[in-house]
Motif scaffolding. Structure first.
Motif, PDB file in Angstrom:
ATOM      1  N   PHE A  24      -3.661   1.188  -0.563  1.00  0.00           N
ATOM      2  CA  PHE A  24      -3.934   0.358  -1.057  1.00  0.00           C
ATOM      3  C   PHE A  24      -5.188   0.479   0.620  1.00  0.00           C
ATOM      4  CE2 PHE A  24      -4.679  -4.558  -0.036  1.00  0.00           C
ATOM      5  CZ  PHE A  24      -5.212  -4.537  -0.872  1.00  0.00           C
ATOM      6  N   ILE A  25      -4.873   0.788   1.488  1.00  0.00           N
ATOM      7  CA  ILE A  25      -5.462   0.937   3.020  1.00  0.00           C
ATOM      8  C   ILE A  25      -7.102   1.693   2.761  1.00  0.00           C
ATOM      9  CG2 ILE A  25      -5.291   1.414   4.941  1.00  0.00           C
ATOM     10  CD1 ILE A  25      -2.821   1.082   4.999  1.00  0.00           C
ATOM     11  N   PRO A  26      -7.159   3.037   2.244  1.00  0.00           N
ATOM     12  CA  PRO A  26      -8.490   3.945   1.940  1.00  0.00           C
ATOM     13  C   PRO A  26      -8.844   3.651   1.346  1.00  0.00           C
ATOM     14  CG  PRO A  26      -5.986   5.271   1.709  1.00  0.00           C
ATOM     15  CD  PRO A  26      -5.476   3.874   2.198  1.00  0.00           C
ATOM     16  N   LEU A  27      -8.128   3.177   0.297  1.00  0.00           N
ATOM     17  CA  LEU A  27      -9.080   2.247  -0.719  1.00  0.00           C
ATOM     18  C   LEU A  27     -10.037   1.292  -0.401  1.00  0.00           C
ATOM     19  CD1 LEU A  27      -6.881   2.912  -4.081  1.00  0.00           C
ATOM     20  CD2 LEU A  27      -8.161   3.565  -3.176  1.00  0.00           C
ATOM     21  N   LEU A  38      -7.608  -6.998   6.255  1.00  0.00           N
ATOM     22  CA  LEU A  38      -6.194  -6.801   6.147  1.00  0.00           C
ATOM     23  C   LEU A  38      -5.104  -6.529   4.747  1.00  0.00           C
ATOM     24  CD1 LEU A  38      -5.347 -10.941   6.713  1.00  0.00           C
ATOM     25  CD2 LEU A  38      -5.166  -9.307   8.390  1.00  0.00           C
ATOM     26  N   ALA A  39      -5.959  -4.913   5.135  1.00  0.00           N
ATOM     27  CA  ALA A  39      -5.856  -4.696   3.819  1.00  0.00           C
ATOM     28  C   ALA A  39      -4.028  -4.354   3.925  1.00  0.00           C
ATOM     29  CB  ALA A  39      -6.520  -3.301   3.274  1.00  0.00           C
ATOM     30  N   GLY A  40      -3.775  -3.260   5.609  1.00  0.00           N
ATOM     31  CA  GLY A  40      -2.476  -2.699   5.763  1.00  0.00           C
ATOM     32  C   GLY A  40      -1.072  -3.828   6.299  1.00  0.00           C
ATOM     33  N   VAL A  41      -1.623  -5.130   6.004  1.00  0.00           N
ATOM     34  CA  VAL A  41      -0.063  -5.749   5.904  1.00  0.00           C
ATOM     35  C   VAL A  41       0.981  -5.393   5.281  1.00  0.00           C
ATOM     36  CG1 VAL A  41      -0.059  -7.980   6.242  1.00  0.00           C
ATOM     37  CG2 VAL A  41      -2.075  -7.433   7.096  1.00  0.00           C
ATOM     38  N   PHE A  42       0.502  -4.615   4.317  1.00  0.00           N
ATOM     39  CA  PHE A  42       1.503  -4.579   3.278  1.00  0.00           C
ATOM     40  C   PHE A  42       2.233  -3.445   3.421  1.00  0.00           C
ATOM     41  CE2 PHE A  42      -1.022  -6.916   0.047  1.00  0.00           C
ATOM     42  CZ  PHE A  42      -0.323  -8.308   0.040  1.00  0.00           C
ATOM     43  N   SER A  62      -5.595   4.852  16.102  1.00  0.00           N
ATOM     44  CA  SER A  62      -6.027   5.424  15.137  1.00  0.00           C
ATOM     45  C   SER A  62      -5.411   5.304  13.651  1.00  0.00           C
ATOM     46  CB  SER A  62      -5.641   7.028  15.284  1.00  0.00           C
ATOM     47  OG  SER A  62      -5.403   7.757  14.672  1.00  0.00           O
ATOM     48  N   VAL A  63      -6.384   5.240  12.544  1.00  0.00           N
ATOM     49  CA  VAL A  63      -5.871   4.350  11.593  1.00  0.00           C
ATOM     50  C   VAL A  63      -4.976   5.658  10.357  1.00  0.00           C
ATOM     51  CG1 VAL A  63      -6.492   4.184   8.763  1.00  0.00           C
ATOM     52  CG2 VAL A  63      -7.599   2.930  10.663  1.00  0.00           C
ATOM     53  N   PRO A  64      -5.210   7.001  10.707  1.00  0.00           N
ATOM     54  CA  PRO A  64      -4.324   7.658   9.951  1.00  0.00           C
ATOM     55  C   PRO A  64      -3.643   8.118  10.861  1.00  0.00           C
ATOM     56  CG  PRO A  64      -6.801   8.515  10.244  1.00  0.00           C
ATOM     57  CD  PRO A  64      -6.788   7.248  11.299  1.00  0.00           C
ATOM     58  N   LEU A  65      -2.649   8.176  12.035  1.00  0.00           N
ATOM     59  CA  LEU A  65      -1.963   8.032  12.994  1.00  0.00           C
ATOM     60  C   LEU A  65      -0.705   7.064  12.067  1.00  0.00           C
ATOM     61  CD1 LEU A  65       0.688   9.994  14.847  1.00  0.00           C
ATOM     62  CD2 LEU A  65      -1.295   7.781  16.538  1.00  0.00           C
TER      63      LEU A  65
END
Length: 98
Positions: A24-27, A38-42, A62-65
């Motif tokens: 969901f995050i990169p999409l 708030l895509a990363g909350v889950f 860093s999002v990838p980290l």
């Protein structure tokens, strides 16, 4: 690894939810789906308590980290859920044989 069908279903459902949360995050960032800040909350919720511990130790923007650390927490949780499910199943199985 969990032995019973119920344990496999529980761990499989958790892993599927984790994969969906991480995807969901990169999409969302690429606007393939509706962009959501708030895509990363889950992913954070599914990787608790490890995500809360990592935030105190690693200060990263860093999002990838962060996705990698969340995935590591999810893998650890899946392993723990499988072990706990197998342990409970063996305890219930030994209680039935008495």
């Amino acid at each position: 690894m969990p032995r019973s069908t119920a344990c496999r279903l529980i761990v499989g459902a958790y892993v599927a939810a984790c994969v969906i949360a991480l995807a969901f995050i990169p999409l969302s960032a690429a606007a393939i789906i509706t962009p959501d800040p708030l895509a990363g909350v889950f992913a954070v919720i599914l990787s608790l308590p490890w995500s809360a511990l990592v935030v105190k130790v690693v200060d990263s923007s860093s999002v990838p980290l962060n996705m990698l650390l969340a995935a590591a927490g999810m893998v650890l949780n899946a392993w723990l859920i499988g072990k706990l499910c197998g342990w409970v199943g063996s305890m219930l199985g030994s209680a039935r044989t008495r």
